[in-house]
Design an enzyme around this catalytic site. Structure first.
Site, short mmCIF file in Angstrom:
data_model
loop_
_atom_site.label_atom_id
_atom_site.label_comp_id
_atom_site.label_asym_id
_atom_site.label_seq_id
_atom_site.Cartn_x
_atom_site.Cartn_y
_atom_site.Cartn_z
CE1 TYR A 108 11.72 32.19 3.53
CE2 TYR A 108 12.22 29.86 3.26
CZ TYR A 108 11.79 31.07 2.73
OH TYR A 108 11.42 31.14 1.41
CE LYS A 123 -0.25 -0.01 5.06
NZ LYS A 123 -1.07 -0.36 6.23
C1 LIG Z 1 -0.27 -1.32 6.93
C2 LIG Z 1 -0.83 -2.58 7.45
C3 LIG Z 1 0.02 -3.68 7.67
C4 LIG Z 1 1.54 -3.59 7.57
O1 LIG Z 1 2.03 -2.96 8.72
P1 LIG Z 1 3.61 -2.86 9.00
O2 LIG Z 1 3.69 -2.39 10.40
O3 LIG Z 1 4.14 -1.88 8.02
O4 LIG Z 1 4.17 -4.22 8.80
C5 LIG Z 1 -0.57 -4.87 8.04
N1 LIG Z 1 -1.90 -4.98 8.20
C6 LIG Z 1 -2.74 -3.94 8.02
C7 LIG Z 1 -4.21 -4.12 8.22
C8 LIG Z 1 -2.23 -2.70 7.64
O5 LIG Z 1 -3.05 -1.67 7.46
#
Ligand SMILES: *Cc1c(COP(=O)(O)O)cnc(C)c1O
Length: 373
Positions: free
Chosen positions: A265, A35
């Site tokens: 800045y 994702k």
């Molecule tokens: C993002 C996510 C993961 C992965 O999490 P990590 O801590 O990056 O391994 C797993 N399960 C769900 C439901 C998530 O939203």
């Protein structure tokens, strides 16, 4: 030649994936979480590579991310974890994506949608065991009734998600495991035994919490080479993963400042001695956290050097008095390794007061992506 770019090693991501498979062991599928554009490592190149490594599933957050993978030729199962709005149902089905359903109302709606299409569609059901965000909190008997009522859907998995998987001073994870097992057990007793049961993101895998693996695990961060620092009496990390991304930027100018001269800045930093300053082509529009102003570091000429002054939109400034050899046109390292010196996303996150996830996901679209070995 870029002003600022990331170098991504797909073979390191593949090695991390194999290390996670090793820890998961036989009978436990590892679903790479790709994702958010694979935490900015590039969802399609990462998914394509990991599919070639044997990954039978990928996990994304939303239907658009899943469709992008399908259009790019990914044929593995694609689990869409982040709930969906009614308008996304059509693309879920058309792209053969497997949604996670988070409430019994959504389950009935998706069933009616599937019936209207004359299809039997797969889904996973999420149980909220304490995260308090997505997932059903209905009783096992209500869940059972809804599953049986959804005759145009096929339950392929049950899942939950941990709220505090890196906190070993907390009993929350143990409580969530027990609550999940109670629901799965009650469903199994009535003959509902979907093939995939999954609970764990990176941390439980990295710390070897075998009893929380189920039949599938969902690592994201560890795939990209990081394990969040634990809280409390943590067991040892049982997986060896390495960062797969280095972030570099060009030195545009070198300035010699006299004692008392301000930088940037708000004149938030002043030279206390004759100082060499490198003006670097990356700023908060590229994802460098603004909170690193006057407190971050970077690597220049193989040395750790301080970030001085405010991070601005397009530029940042490093104090490189210790690097007389550094010239305009040279590259500095914002995240990664330079010689023996190392400064990773976890280091940047600590100094910025954020988490490594936010550092990686924050790398902006203006930063070019270069794939190396
Ligand atoms: C993002 C996510 C993961 C992965 O999490 P990590 O801590 O990056 O391994 C797993 N399960 C769900 C439901 C998530 O939203």
């Amino acid at each position: 030649m870029y002003r600022t770019w990331v170098e991504i090693s797909l073979s390191q991501i593949a090695a991390n994936y194999r290390a996670l498979c090793e820890v998961a062991g036989p009978g436990v599928a590892v679903v790479p979480v790709v994702k958010a554009d694979a935490y900015r490592h590039g969802a399609l190149p990462v998914a394509t590579r990991l599919q070639a490594e044997g990954a039978a599933w990928m996990a994304v957050s939303n239907s658009a991310e899943g469709v992008q993978l399908r259009l790019g030729g990914v044929s593995a199962g694609i689990l869409v974890m982040g709930d969906f709005a009614p308008f996304e149902r059509e693309s879920l089905a058309a792209a053969n994506l497997t949604p996670v359903i988070h409430s019994l109302t959504r389950l009935r709606e998706y069933d009616a949608f599937a019936r209207g299409r004359g299809a039997v569609l797969p889904y996973h059901l999420k149980i909220d065991t304490g995260m308090g965000r997505l997932g059903t909190r209905a009783s096992a008997s209500a869940i059972l009734e809804a599953i049986h009522g959804a005759s145009s859907l096929r339950l392929e998995g049950l899942m939950t998600h941990f709220a505090s998987p890196s906190d070993f001073a907390s009993s929350q994870t143990a409580g969530q495991v027990a609550a999940f097992e109670a629901v799965c057990g009650a469903l199994a007793a009535q003959g509902v035994r979907p093939p995939l049961l999954h609970l764990s993101s990176s941390a439980p895998v990295a710390f070897g919490l075998r009893h929380a693996f189920g039949s599938m695990v969902r690592p994201g961060l560890a795939l990209y080479g990081y394990v969040s620092p634990p809280v409390g009496p943590a067991p040892p990390v049982v997986v060896e993963v390495k960062p797969a991304l280095a972030w570099r930027a060009c030195v545009l100018e070198i300035k010699e400042l006299a004692p008392g001269d301000p930088i940037g800045y708000g004149a938030r930093w002043r030279a206390s001695r004759p100082s060499r300053i490198a003006v670097v082509a990356a700023g908060y529009a590229d994802g460098v956290p603004h909170s690193l102003s006057n407190r971050g570091h970077a690597l220049a000429a193989g040395r750790l050097v301080p970030l001085v002054g405010a991070v601005s939109m397009d530029l940042l400034t490093l104090e490189v008095t210790s690097c007389p050899e550094l010239c305009p046109g040279a590259a500095v390292t914002l995240i990664g390794q330079d010689g023996d010196a190392r400064y990773d996303a976890e280091d940047m996150a600590r100094e910025a007061g954020i988490i490594s996830y936010a550092v990686l996901c924050g790398i902006g679209h203006r930063v070019a992506r270069v794939y190396v070995d």
